[in-house]
Enzyme design. Structure first.
Site, PDB file in Angstrom:
ATOM      1  N   HIS A 125     -42.379 -30.993  33.029  1.00  0.00           N
ATOM      2  CA  HIS A 125     -42.793 -29.653  33.443  1.00  0.00           C
ATOM      3  C   HIS A 125     -41.876 -28.580  32.850  1.00  0.00           C
ATOM      4  O   HIS A 125     -42.350 -27.578  32.309  1.00  0.00           O
ATOM      5  CB  HIS A 125     -42.803 -29.581  34.972  1.00  0.00           C
ATOM      6  CG  HIS A 125     -43.164 -28.241  35.510  1.00  0.00           C
ATOM      7  ND1 HIS A 125     -44.450 -27.902  35.877  1.00  0.00           N
ATOM      8  CD2 HIS A 125     -42.411 -27.131  35.715  1.00  0.00           C
ATOM      9  CE1 HIS A 125     -44.473 -26.651  36.285  1.00  0.00           C
ATOM     10  NE2 HIS A 125     -43.250 -26.160  36.208  1.00  0.00           N
ATOM     11  N   GLU A 126     -40.567 -28.805  32.932  1.00  0.00           N
ATOM     12  CA  GLU A 126     -39.626 -27.791  32.435  1.00  0.00           C
ATOM     13  C   GLU A 126     -39.675 -27.679  30.918  1.00  0.00           C
ATOM     14  O   GLU A 126     -39.657 -26.580  30.362  1.00  0.00           O
ATOM     15  CB  GLU A 126     -38.204 -28.111  32.915  1.00  0.00           C
ATOM     16  CG  GLU A 126     -38.004 -27.853  34.398  1.00  0.00           C
ATOM     17  CD  GLU A 126     -38.493 -26.471  34.810  1.00  0.00           C
ATOM     18  OE1 GLU A 126     -38.112 -25.471  34.182  1.00  0.00           O
ATOM     19  OE2 GLU A 126     -39.293 -26.385  35.758  1.00  0.00           O
ATOM     20  N   HIS A 129     -42.574 -25.574  29.903  1.00  0.00           N
ATOM     21  CA  HIS A 129     -42.369 -24.113  29.941  1.00  0.00           C
ATOM     22  C   HIS A 129     -41.759 -23.639  28.616  1.00  0.00           C
ATOM     23  O   HIS A 129     -42.148 -22.603  28.081  1.00  0.00           O
ATOM     24  CB  HIS A 129     -41.409 -23.727  31.071  1.00  0.00           C
ATOM     25  CG  HIS A 129     -42.055 -23.586  32.422  1.00  0.00           C
ATOM     26  ND1 HIS A 129     -43.175 -22.812  32.649  1.00  0.00           N
ATOM     27  CD2 HIS A 129     -41.705 -24.096  33.635  1.00  0.00           C
ATOM     28  CE1 HIS A 129     -43.490 -22.865  33.944  1.00  0.00           C
ATOM     29  NE2 HIS A 129     -42.626 -23.638  34.558  1.00  0.00           N
ATOM     30  N   GLU A 187     -47.541 -21.825  35.605  1.00  0.00           N
ATOM     31  CA  GLU A 187     -47.271 -23.053  36.364  1.00  0.00           C
ATOM     32  C   GLU A 187     -48.333 -24.121  36.098  1.00  0.00           C
ATOM     33  O   GLU A 187     -48.025 -25.287  35.874  1.00  0.00           O
ATOM     34  CB  GLU A 187     -47.207 -22.741  37.859  1.00  0.00           C
ATOM     35  CG  GLU A 187     -45.884 -22.150  38.282  1.00  0.00           C
ATOM     36  CD  GLU A 187     -44.729 -23.032  37.881  1.00  0.00           C
ATOM     37  OE1 GLU A 187     -44.553 -24.100  38.485  1.00  0.00           O
ATOM     38  OE2 GLU A 187     -44.019 -22.690  36.951  1.00  0.00           O
TER      39      GLU A 187
END
Ligand SMILES: [Zn+2]
Length: 259
Positions: A125-126, A129, A187
């Site tokens: 997820h990070e 980003h 998100e």
């Protein structure tokens, strides 16, 4: 003086159109300087097995991202990344990835990750980003023209408190209240991309769903909500969206691994 032009591009995999003012050649030196400064000012974990676990997961996921980039016309980007994964001794429930692949996990988020697949979910997820350049997009929309100067200032003097504070706000660094929350669009996109990357790297995507369940349980437990939650709001919609996307993520991961 510097001139910055708005340019429109497309996020790979999701196909979303985005606006960016900052070039990688400006943001990456700034990012690397900020990361180095952060590591000097914070305490690395002395738990070598946990540190190794974070690094192993990071290396596997970054290899998947790197493979995707090289197979999909992103050679310059793949070559400019300087992947690094560190575990910081700090009870803050947080993790982040600065532009160019500079990742930090705080020991405080490990109970919510719970296992290696959970770490891979947060890592994916990070990294997503950073891959989708959400921070740069936030800078573009929130700070407009002042930004180019800020990026340059950060790159040349990472100790300037104002530029550093702004940087930390945009990239969710640290434990301060008032971090800028990622938008729902960002998100959702990071959830999708992160799931594809974790599957490509061989991790179980179901654990991404469990991580967000644990995150929202922690938020409703009456304890202070995790810092991570203030930048990454979790709720039933998000958890359902992850479940819905799982089959697509499996298909895409297979396709990209075969490239
Ligand atoms: Zn996020």
């Amino acid at each position: 003086m510097f001139l910055f032009l708005l340019s429109c591009s497309t996020v790979p995999i999701t196909g979303r159109k985005r606006m960016n003012v900052v070039k990688d050649s400006q943001i990456l030196p700034a990012s690397f300087a900020q990361y180095e400064g952060f590591l000097k000012e914070n305490k690395l974990s002395t738990n070598s097995s946990k540190t190794n676990e974070i690094q192993n997961v990071g290396i596997k996921i970054s290899k998947s991202v790197d493979r995707f980039m090289r197979a999909n016309g992103m050679l310059n980007e793949a070559n400019s990344y300087r992947w690094e994964f560190n575990l910081i001794e700090d009870n803050t429930v947080n993790a982040w990835c600065m532009p160019g692949g500079k990742v930090v996990f705080y020991t405080g988020i490990l109970p919510i990750c719970a296992n290696t697949d959970g770490i891979a979910a947060v890592m994916g997820h990070e990294v997503a980003h950073a891959f989708a350049k959400h921070g740069q997009e936030r800078m573009t929309s929130a700070y407009g023209q002042q930004l180019g100067g800020i990026a340059v200032a950060i790159g040349t003097n990472n100790k300037d408190p104002k530029t550093k504070a702004l940087w930390n706000t945009i990239y969710g660094v640290g434990s301060s209240v008032g971090m800028l929350a990622y938008s729902r669009t960002h998100e959702t996109e990071a959830d999708k991309l992160g799931m594809v990357f974790m599957i490509m790297a061989g991790y179980k995507p179901e654990e991404a769903i469990n991580v967000w369940i644990r995150m929202s349980e922690r938020a409703s437990s009456g304890k202070a909500p995790p810092e991570f939650l203030s930048t990454h709001p979790s709720n039933q919609t998000r958890i359902q969206n992850l479940k819905n996307y799982l089959p697509t993520a499996v298909t895409l991961a297979k396709k990209y691994n075969a490239q």
